[in-house]
Design a protein around this motif. Sequence first.
Motif, PDB file in Angstrom:
ATOM      1  N   THR A 201      -1.811 -13.056   8.700  1.00  0.00           N
ATOM      2  CA  THR A 201      -2.937 -13.969   8.520  1.00  0.00           C
ATOM      3  C   THR A 201      -4.184 -13.303   9.079  1.00  0.00           C
ATOM      4  O   THR A 201      -4.102 -12.326   9.835  1.00  0.00           O
ATOM      5  CB  THR A 201      -2.712 -15.292   9.267  1.00  0.00           C
ATOM      6  N   MET A 202      -5.345 -13.837   8.740  1.00  0.00           N
ATOM      7  CA  MET A 202      -6.576 -13.264   9.274  1.00  0.00           C
ATOM      8  C   MET A 202      -6.633 -13.403  10.790  1.00  0.00           C
ATOM      9  O   MET A 202      -7.135 -12.522  11.489  1.00  0.00           O
ATOM     10  CB  MET A 202      -7.793 -13.929   8.634  1.00  0.00           C
ATOM     11  N   GLN A 203      -6.111 -14.518  11.309  1.00  0.00           N
ATOM     12  CA  GLN A 203      -6.106 -14.694  12.757  1.00  0.00           C
ATOM     13  C   GLN A 203      -5.245 -13.622  13.430  1.00  0.00           C
ATOM     14  O   GLN A 203      -5.628 -13.050  14.460  1.00  0.00           O
ATOM     15  CB  GLN A 203      -5.590 -16.092  13.120  1.00  0.00           C
ATOM     16  N   ALA A 204      -4.079 -13.344  12.830  1.00  0.00           N
ATOM     17  CA  ALA A 204      -3.193 -12.328  13.396  1.00  0.00           C
ATOM     18  C   ALA A 204      -3.819 -10.942  13.282  1.00  0.00           C
ATOM     19  O   ALA A 204      -3.711 -10.121  14.203  1.00  0.00           O
ATOM     20  CB  ALA A 204      -1.845 -12.361  12.688  1.00  0.00           C
ATOM     21  N   VAL A 205      -4.477 -10.677  12.156  1.00  0.00           N
ATOM     22  CA  VAL A 205      -5.139  -9.385  11.969  1.00  0.00           C
ATOM     23  C   VAL A 205      -6.244  -9.202  13.001  1.00  0.00           C
ATOM     24  O   VAL A 205      -6.363  -8.142  13.633  1.00  0.00           O
ATOM     25  CB  VAL A 205      -5.704  -9.276  10.539  1.00  0.00           C
ATOM     26  N   ALA A 206      -7.061 -10.233  13.192  1.00  0.00           N
ATOM     27  CA  ALA A 206      -8.153 -10.149  14.164  1.00  0.00           C
ATOM     28  C   ALA A 206      -7.614  -9.926  15.566  1.00  0.00           C
ATOM     29  O   ALA A 206      -8.144  -9.113  16.335  1.00  0.00           O
ATOM     30  CB  ALA A 206      -8.994 -11.422  14.107  1.00  0.00           C
ATOM     31  N   SER A 207      -6.538 -10.640  15.907  1.00  0.00           N
ATOM     32  CA  SER A 207      -5.948 -10.489  17.236  1.00  0.00           C
ATOM     33  C   SER A 207      -5.421  -9.081  17.444  1.00  0.00           C
ATOM     34  O   SER A 207      -5.652  -8.463  18.493  1.00  0.00           O
ATOM     35  CB  SER A 207      -4.825 -11.512  17.416  1.00  0.00           C
TER      36      SER A 207
ATOM     37  N   GLU B  94      -8.092  -6.692  18.002  1.00  0.00           N
ATOM     38  CA  GLU B  94      -8.888  -7.021  19.192  1.00  0.00           C
ATOM     39  C   GLU B  94     -10.344  -7.273  18.818  1.00  0.00           C
ATOM     40  O   GLU B  94     -11.278  -6.792  19.457  1.00  0.00           O
ATOM     41  CB  GLU B  94      -8.767  -5.924  20.248  1.00  0.00           C
ATOM     42  N   ILE B  95     -10.489  -8.053  17.746  1.00  0.00           N
ATOM     43  CA  ILE B  95     -11.796  -8.457  17.245  1.00  0.00           C
ATOM     44  C   ILE B  95     -11.772  -9.975  17.092  1.00  0.00           C
ATOM     45  O   ILE B  95     -10.759 -10.546  16.681  1.00  0.00           O
ATOM     46  CB  ILE B  95     -12.094  -7.789  15.888  1.00  0.00           C
ATOM     47  N   GLY B  96     -12.851 -10.638  17.414  1.00  0.00           N
ATOM     48  CA  GLY B  96     -12.900 -12.085  17.292  1.00  0.00           C
ATOM     49  C   GLY B  96     -12.718 -12.533  15.852  1.00  0.00           C
ATOM     50  O   GLY B  96     -13.170 -11.852  14.924  1.00  0.00           O
ATOM     51  N   PRO B  97     -12.051 -13.676  15.625  1.00  0.00           N
ATOM     52  CA  PRO B  97     -11.837 -14.162  14.256  1.00  0.00           C
ATOM     53  C   PRO B  97     -13.131 -14.312  13.464  1.00  0.00           C
ATOM     54  O   PRO B  97     -13.176 -13.976  12.276  1.00  0.00           O
ATOM     55  CB  PRO B  97     -11.148 -15.514  14.468  1.00  0.00           C
ATOM     56  N   ALA B  98     -14.178 -14.816  14.100  1.00  0.00           N
ATOM     57  CA  ALA B  98     -15.443 -14.994  13.380  1.00  0.00           C
ATOM     58  C   ALA B  98     -15.985 -13.649  12.905  1.00  0.00           C
ATOM     59  O   ALA B  98     -16.501 -13.528  11.786  1.00  0.00           O
ATOM     60  CB  ALA B  98     -16.461 -15.692  14.277  1.00  0.00           C
ATOM     61  N   THR B  99     -15.860 -12.634  13.748  1.00  0.00           N
ATOM     62  CA  THR B  99     -16.309 -11.294  13.357  1.00  0.00           C
ATOM     63  C   THR B  99     -15.453 -10.756  12.223  1.00  0.00           C
ATOM     64  O   THR B  99     -15.960 -10.170  11.264  1.00  0.00           O
ATOM     65  CB  THR B  99     -16.241 -10.336  14.562  1.00  0.00           C
ATOM     66  N   ALA B 100     -14.142 -10.964  12.308  1.00  0.00           N
ATOM     67  CA  ALA B 100     -13.235 -10.483  11.254  1.00  0.00           C
ATOM     68  C   ALA B 100     -13.589 -11.105   9.910  1.00  0.00           C
ATOM     69  O   ALA B 100     -13.594 -10.420   8.877  1.00  0.00           O
ATOM     70  CB  ALA B 100     -11.790 -10.805  11.626  1.00  0.00           C
ATOM     71  N   TYR B 101     -13.903 -12.392   9.912  1.00  0.00           N
ATOM     72  CA  TYR B 101     -14.235 -13.071   8.657  1.00  0.00           C
ATOM     73  C   TYR B 101     -15.573 -12.601   8.087  1.00  0.00           C
ATOM     74  O   TYR B 101     -15.835 -12.810   6.899  1.00  0.00           O
ATOM     75  CB  TYR B 101     -14.253 -14.582   8.861  1.00  0.00           C
TER      76      TYR B 101
ATOM     77  N   TYR C 188     -14.084  -9.612   5.994  1.00  0.00           N
ATOM     78  CA  TYR C 188     -13.156  -9.991   4.923  1.00  0.00           C
ATOM     79  C   TYR C 188     -12.991 -11.504   4.939  1.00  0.00           C
ATOM     80  O   TYR C 188     -12.661 -12.089   5.969  1.00  0.00           O
ATOM     81  CB  TYR C 188     -11.800  -9.305   5.108  1.00  0.00           C
ATOM     82  N   SER C 189     -13.195 -12.123   3.793  1.00  0.00           N
ATOM     83  CA  SER C 189     -13.176 -13.581   3.729  1.00  0.00           C
ATOM     84  C   SER C 189     -11.764 -14.154   3.736  1.00  0.00           C
ATOM     85  O   SER C 189     -11.581 -15.354   3.926  1.00  0.00           O
ATOM     86  CB  SER C 189     -13.910 -14.061   2.473  1.00  0.00           C
ATOM     87  N   SER C 190     -10.758 -13.308   3.509  1.00  0.00           N
ATOM     88  CA  SER C 190      -9.373 -13.769   3.478  1.00  0.00           C
ATOM     89  C   SER C 190      -8.457 -12.590   3.759  1.00  0.00           C
ATOM     90  O   SER C 190      -8.867 -11.423   3.662  1.00  0.00           O
ATOM     91  CB  SER C 190      -9.027 -14.371   2.111  1.00  0.00           C
TER      92      SER C 190
END
Length: 205
Positions: A41-47, A50-57, A60-62
């Motif tokens: 998931t995007m949350q798992a990818v961001a974690s 080591e990047i915040g979810p908002a930054t990850a989105y 990449y939107s998905s």
Amino acid sequence: MADRQAPPGGGQKLRSDTRRNRRRLLEAVGQLARESPDQLTMQAVASRAEIGPATAYRYYSSVEEALEAYVLSVVEELREFSVTSSAQGRPLFDAVVNKWMDLLGEHGAALVRLRSRRGYLERLHSGNETIAATRDAWSEPVRGLLDDIDAPAEMLEYALFLCNIIFDPREVQDLLRETHLSRREVVARLSEAYLGALRGWARAG
């Protein structure tokens, strides 16, 4: 009041941060696809990155978009190998097939997760970036095979279509996992099957 100006080198630092964050996100996609594909998931990818979810989105939107970018980076590596090779004809084709097998061994878990409801030709004609890179990677090796078997050059697009079917990552990995065939045997059989398909297509035309 004078306009505020960015400090010297500020834009360069921003571009450097952007490249680093994208690289970390794509590395995380590949790692999770191999280790925990059901939890991609995007949350798992961001974690993992080591990047915040908002930054990850912001990048990449998905997770599907992140996967697409990851797959594109793999295909671009194949394209770079193909277009810079000094080999020609069948040796070039064999070298590109073996490079593709190397990439499948390293990235296959992510490559097989990305599926489309649209076929290869439809995506190619619509300008899909990943399929265009795939075409560029295989065009010269396949063109060399067509020359070797005296098939018409106009057959190239159909030949690439057949190549996409026979060397599909999911099916190649299935052969490697579910049969007694070694990698060398899989490469030999698929390559000969591909040559047979090209000859059959040319005869039918």
